[in-house]
Every structure is written in structure tokens, then in C-alpha cells.
Design an enzyme around this catalytic site. Structure first.
Site, PDB file in Angstrom:
ATOM      1  N   CYS A  63      68.864  -9.376  44.522  1.00  0.00           N
ATOM      2  CA  CYS A  63      70.070  -8.713  45.030  1.00  0.00           C
ATOM      3  C   CYS A  63      71.337  -9.325  44.411  1.00  0.00           C
ATOM      4  CB  CYS A  63      70.083  -8.742  46.552  1.00  0.00           C
ATOM      5  SG  CYS A  63      71.067  -7.405  47.238  1.00  0.00           S
ATOM      6  N   HIS A  96      65.121  -6.412  47.822  1.00  0.00           N
ATOM      7  CA  HIS A  96      64.629  -7.665  48.414  1.00  0.00           C
ATOM      8  C   HIS A  96      63.099  -7.656  48.511  1.00  0.00           C
ATOM      9  CE1 HIS A  96      68.529  -9.320  49.710  1.00  0.00           C
ATOM     10  NE2 HIS A  96      68.886  -8.050  49.808  1.00  0.00           N
ATOM     11  N   GLU A 154      61.223 -10.007  48.911  1.00  0.00           N
ATOM     12  CA  GLU A 154      60.747 -11.022  49.875  1.00  0.00           C
ATOM     13  C   GLU A 154      60.376 -10.419  51.225  1.00  0.00           C
ATOM     14  OE1 GLU A 154      63.868 -10.735  48.756  1.00  0.00           O
ATOM     15  OE2 GLU A 154      65.369 -11.357  50.238  1.00  0.00           O
TER      16      GLU A 154
END
Ligand code: GLN
Length: 533
Positions: A382, A508, A510
Site C-alpha cells: 500500500c 493488503h 497480509e
């Protein structure tokens, strides 16, 4: 009939209620039940999206674009259910809904009160989740610690729930601390007795106690807890500190917590042993053959929770690559002061996470330049991608004043800027580009080799975007744009050619990594850092 489990916390905060709730979900899911988990947050913010990470840790984004508590991240990492906006309820949302209804006149003639109006709204939200998720078991984690003023309406709603749904369909689990007093050489049960006492005063008798402890609980201690807290001895569960959080479902399973819950609900389910989880996750996490050091260059490193999902994703990638990932947390402002060489010379990879605001940006850019020039594996997330673009524009394309309009609104070369639709936005809460968007992955790129597919769904939380005006120039100088959101022609993934692993993404990843299935971008990153990509 849906079964409901309410999880409360006592004595102190940070006992790991989220991980405990997720682990309970895991052991029940392994018995073949469809499970979902809800988090109730007692604060008045509508969601954590407007909070600083130091206030609240990471903001976890769901597939449907809700900005939620980081515990939802734990839930998604442990159970297969996908979290949605229905899985996180805050006091702010509850009051917002009740007050709007009052203004519409829906309660005409009535006085609006915490009981029943606020508690009804909370219960409705729990039932709504049961309905939309079609889960057989809904676990409701109540944030805060018993005794807090803020969480009282949630606890009251939990108490009332057994009247609505029937006692046999509701179970209360209390997570508590059994402290060890070193100088006395004793573990103490009194704080737990008081905490359960407070719960009982408001009408909740816990069925199960989960006791966080440094030392094992002897039979005698369990008997004492059982007697004073009015909980069956076998339902006093010991939760000793573990080496990896992914062990916790096994710890519960060994104390037949799943059986205790199933028998309370009169449920008979298939047998399960969690052997796969133990083999694929726990054993690998505990006995890695390799070691690799990764630098995380971010502003919020002093709080463990700020980059929770990133740390977990690195752990997952380590598990997949049989390596222990050591994370060196670096403040970008330190890089600004002493240069990247000194701080990055002992790591094998650099990760720049997301973030907001100008502070630390120049340090991040220096770290990225160092990784690019030295052919050190790099992953940008990001803001990390936006900084990579600025770095490349400045140092590889000669646009010395390149910047994002977030940091310098009148910059000469706005390589990162706002989309027209974002320029009109006035309210800051819930107005970013949020949630999952499809990304087309270009063939013959690092991204396509990692993902092994050409279309992926990834989650977003940002306002600014790559400015397509600079695409040709950057491409000419060796950057490739390997992922695009086709609907709006937005750049989602960038790579630098002639580099072993330089990849940065506007989304993202993650938020989609699992302990038994690391995200390909993280897994590839660790593989590259180990030198084996
Ligand atoms: N501040 C940047 C933006 O709003 C990046 C946000 C982030 O990293 N989550 O676009």
C-alpha cells in the site's frame, strides 16, 4: 437451532481473548460445525478506521470492505469462515442505529433507554450474524474487561440472550488470569474469584473458565477455582503461555474443551484430531531449519499490534519455507538520521508496510532505494508501493521532485495522486477505497509466477492511487505494471526488472494469509530472502 458462545475477559486486558475465541472456533470447526465469530467493541467510534494504530492496533479490512478490529484477523486465520461487516459491532454503531430510529419516530411515545433499546439492538446484531452466516455456532467475543463501564450493555445483552435463545443454546466462557507471585512462589486465584464474582453480580454464571497462567495449575488449584467460582472442575481450562499462538487449539483440544462445549449443547459431532494443523502449522513453526532476518520499516513499530497481520503473514511464509523469520523493526526516521546502510546491512529483505502522513516517508524511500540498488528482496504494501513509485521516479527517472499529493499537494510530479471521486470526499470515516477488488495479473511477470493465476481478489484501504500519466516513463526505465484493476485502469502491482524480488502492491495481501496457506507474495518474499526463489 443456532448455538451461542459468549466470551468475556477478566482481571486484565491483553489476555488473548481474540486468539482464545479463534481457537475455540477452530476446535469446533474441526468437529464439522459451521462456525462464525463476532467481536463486540465497547468504544464509541463507529469503527476503528479513524483511530491511530497506537490507540487500537491495526485496522483489519474484511472482504466486503469493513474496517474492523484486528481480532477479526485472528478469526480468519484460525477458522475458514470469512468475516464481514456483520462480525464487528461497536457501541458507536449500536447507538447510531438506535438514535436514527428514534429520529425517524420509530419509537414514538417511548423513552429510549440502555435496557431494553440498546441491549435489544445488540442482540439483534448477534441474531443477524447468525442468520446471514448460517453458522451453527456463533462465538461472541466481548471486548474490554469485566467491571468496565463501557462493556456493561454488551454483558447485559449476553445475559439476556439465554432468555431469548434458551439456556441450552447459550454458553458463557470467561477468560481470566491466574498470576504467579514470584517472591511467594505461589499462583493466586483471588483475582479470578473477584472477576467471576463481578460477572455473577450482573447475572452471568460462566460455564467454562479459561485460565491464563505462567505455571501449570495443580489439581488442588483447579478444585479451588471450581469451588469458589461455581464452575465444574473439568471446565477449568488451563491456558499456559505457548511458543506459537497456533498451538492454542491443541492446548484446548487436549483438555477436551470441544467435548465440554458439545455436551453443554447436547451436540454429537464427528471426531477430529487436528493432526493436520499440528503437522502443517505447529510443528513447522516450532522446528524451523532455516533462519532469515527481514527489516520492517514502519512508523508504528513500538506497538506489537500495529502490524499484526503483517507479522503473522511473515510467520506463515516462514512456516511454508521451513524458516524462522526474525523481524528487525526499523523506524524510518532513524534511517533518515543515519542512512540505510547501517541499519539494513544485517537483513536479507526489506518490507515497507502501509501508513498515512508524511512523517518517516523520506526514510522509507531511502530504505527502498537501498533494497533496489543492492538487489535485496523487497516487498511494499500500500503506502509501501506508493513510496516505491516515488523512489523510482526520483532516482531512476530523474523526476527529483516526484511525490504523492498526500505529502505535497502541489508537487511538480504527482506520481501518486487522488482519483477525481476521492477529491469530493469530505467525511473521513469509511470513505477510502475499501475491501476486495479484482486484479488482473499480467502474464510472464513475477506476480503471475507467484500467484500462478491471472485474476486475484485482494483487499484495499487507501485513498491515493498511482498516476497513470507517468506509466510510460517509468515503464521505459524498467518498472513493470503487473497487476491492474481493469474497471478503472488502476495500477495494483508494480515490479522492478533485473532484480531478484522487487514487488509492491496497492492492496493488503497480509489480510489473506493463513498459517497453513501463506500468501504467495509473502511466501515468495521469504523464499527470495533465503536465496532459494
Ligand atoms: N496513505 C495512503 C493512501 O491513503 C496509503 C494508505 C495505506 O497504506 N493503507 O492512499
Amino acid at each position: 437451532m443456532t448455538k451461542y458462545i459468549f466470551v468475556t475477559g477478566g482481571v486484565i486486558s491483553s489476555l488473548g481473548k481474540g486468539i482464545a475465541s479463534a481457537s475455540i472456533g477452530k476446535i469446533l470447526e474441526s468437529r464439522g460445525l459451521k462456525v462464525t465469530i463476532m467481536k463486540c467493541d465497547p468504544y464509541i467510534n463507529v469503527d476503528p478506521g479513524t483511530m491511530n494504530p497506537y490507540q487500537h492496533g491495526e485496522v483489519y479490512v474484511t472482504e466486503d470492505g469493513a474496517e474492523t478490529d484486528l481480532d477479526l484477523g485472528h478469526y480468519e486465520r484460525f477458522v475458514s469462515a470469512q468475516m464481514t461487516k456483520f462480525n464487528n459491532v461497536t457501541t458507536g454503531q449500536v447507538y447510531n442505529a438506535v438514535i436514527s430510529r428514534e429520529r425517524r419516530g420509530d419509537y414514538l411515545g417511548k423513552t429510549i433507554q440502555v435496557i431494553p433499546h440498546i441491549t435489544d439492538e445488540i442482540k439483534e446484531r448477534v441474531k443477524k450474524l447468525a442468520q446471514v452466516s448460517a453458522a451453527q455456532v456463533v462465538i461472541v467475543e466481548i471486548g474490554g474487561t469485566v467491571g468496565d463501564i463501557e462493556s456493561l450493555p454488551f454483558l447485559e445483552a449476553a445475559r439476556q440472550f439465554s432468555l431469548d435463545a434458551g439456556k441450552e443454546n447459550v454458553l458463557y466462557i470467561h477468560l481470566t488470569l491466574i498470576p504467579y507471585i514470584k517472591c511467594a512462589g505461589e499462583i493466586k486465584t483471588k483475582p479470578t474469584q473477584h472477576s467471576v464474582g463481578t460477572l455473577r453480580e450482573i447475572g452471568i454464571q460462566p460455564d467454562i473458565l479459561i485460565c491464563r497462567t505462567e505455571k501449570s495449575l495443580s489439581d488442588e488449584v483447579k478444585e479451588k477455582i471450581s469451588l469458589f467460582c461455581n464452575v465444574r472442575k473439568e471446565a477449568v481450562i488451563e491456558a499456559k503461555d505457548v511458543d506459537t499462538i497456533y498451538q492454542l487449539p491443541l492446548v484446548f483440544k487436549n483438555q477436551i474443551l470441544d467435548e465440554i462445549i458439545l455436551s453443554h449443547f447436547h451436540l454429537i459431532c464427528k471426531f477430529s484430531d487436528l493432526k493436520e494443523w499440528e503437522r502443517l502449522v505447529v510443528e513447522r513453526a516450532l522446528n524451523p531449519r532455516h533462519k532469515v532476518a527481514i527489516a520492517l520499516v514502519g512508523k508504528y513499530i513500538s506497538l506489537q499490534d500495529s502490524y499484526k497481520s503483517i507479522y503473522e503473514s511473515l510467520t506463515h511464509a516462514g512456516i511454508e519455507n521451513d524458516a524462522k523469520v526474525e523481524i528487525k523493526k526499523i523506524d524510518p526516521e532513524d534511517i533518515e538520521k543515519c542512512g540505510p546502510e547501517k541499519l539494513l546491512n544485517d537483513v536479507s529483505g526489506v518490507l515497507v508496510p502501509g501508513g498515512f502522513g508524511y512523517r518517516g516517508i523520506e526514510g522509507k524511500i531511502k530504505a527502498i532505494r537501498f533494497a533496489r540498488k543492492n538487489k535485496m528482496p523487497f516487498l511494499g504494501l500500500c503506502l509501501g508501493m506508493q513510496c516505491s513509485v516515488i523512489e523510482f521516479a526520483r532516482n531512476a527517472c530523474g523526476l527529483k521532485e516526484a511525490n504523492s499529493t498526500e505529502f505535497k499537494p502541489k508537487t511538480k510530479y504527482p506520481v501518486i495522486s487522488l482519483l477525481e471521486e476521492q477529491k469530493k470526499v469530505r467525511d473521513l470515516g469509511g470513505t477510502m477505497r475499501l475491501g476486495a477488488y479484482p486484479c488482473v495479473v499480467k502474464k510472464n511477470t513475477l506476480a503471475s509466477r507467484l500467484y500462478k493465476k491471472y485474476s486475484v481478489l485482494e483487499r484495499h484501504r487507501h485513498r491515493y492511487e498511482f498516476n497513470n500519466k507517468y506509466k510510460d516513463l517509468l515503464e521505459k526505465k524498467g518498472m513493470s505494471f503487473s497487476g491492474i484493476y481493469a474497471n478503472k485502469d488502476l495500477v495494483e502491482i508494480i515490479e522492478v526488472k533485473d532484480h531478484p524480488y522487487f514487488i509492491a502492491v496497492q492492496f493488503h495481501p497480509e489480510f489473506k494469509s493463513k498459517p497453513d496457506k501463506a500468501h504467495p507474495l509473502f511466501s515468495g518474499f521469504i523464499k527470495a530472502a533465503l536465496g532459494s526463489l
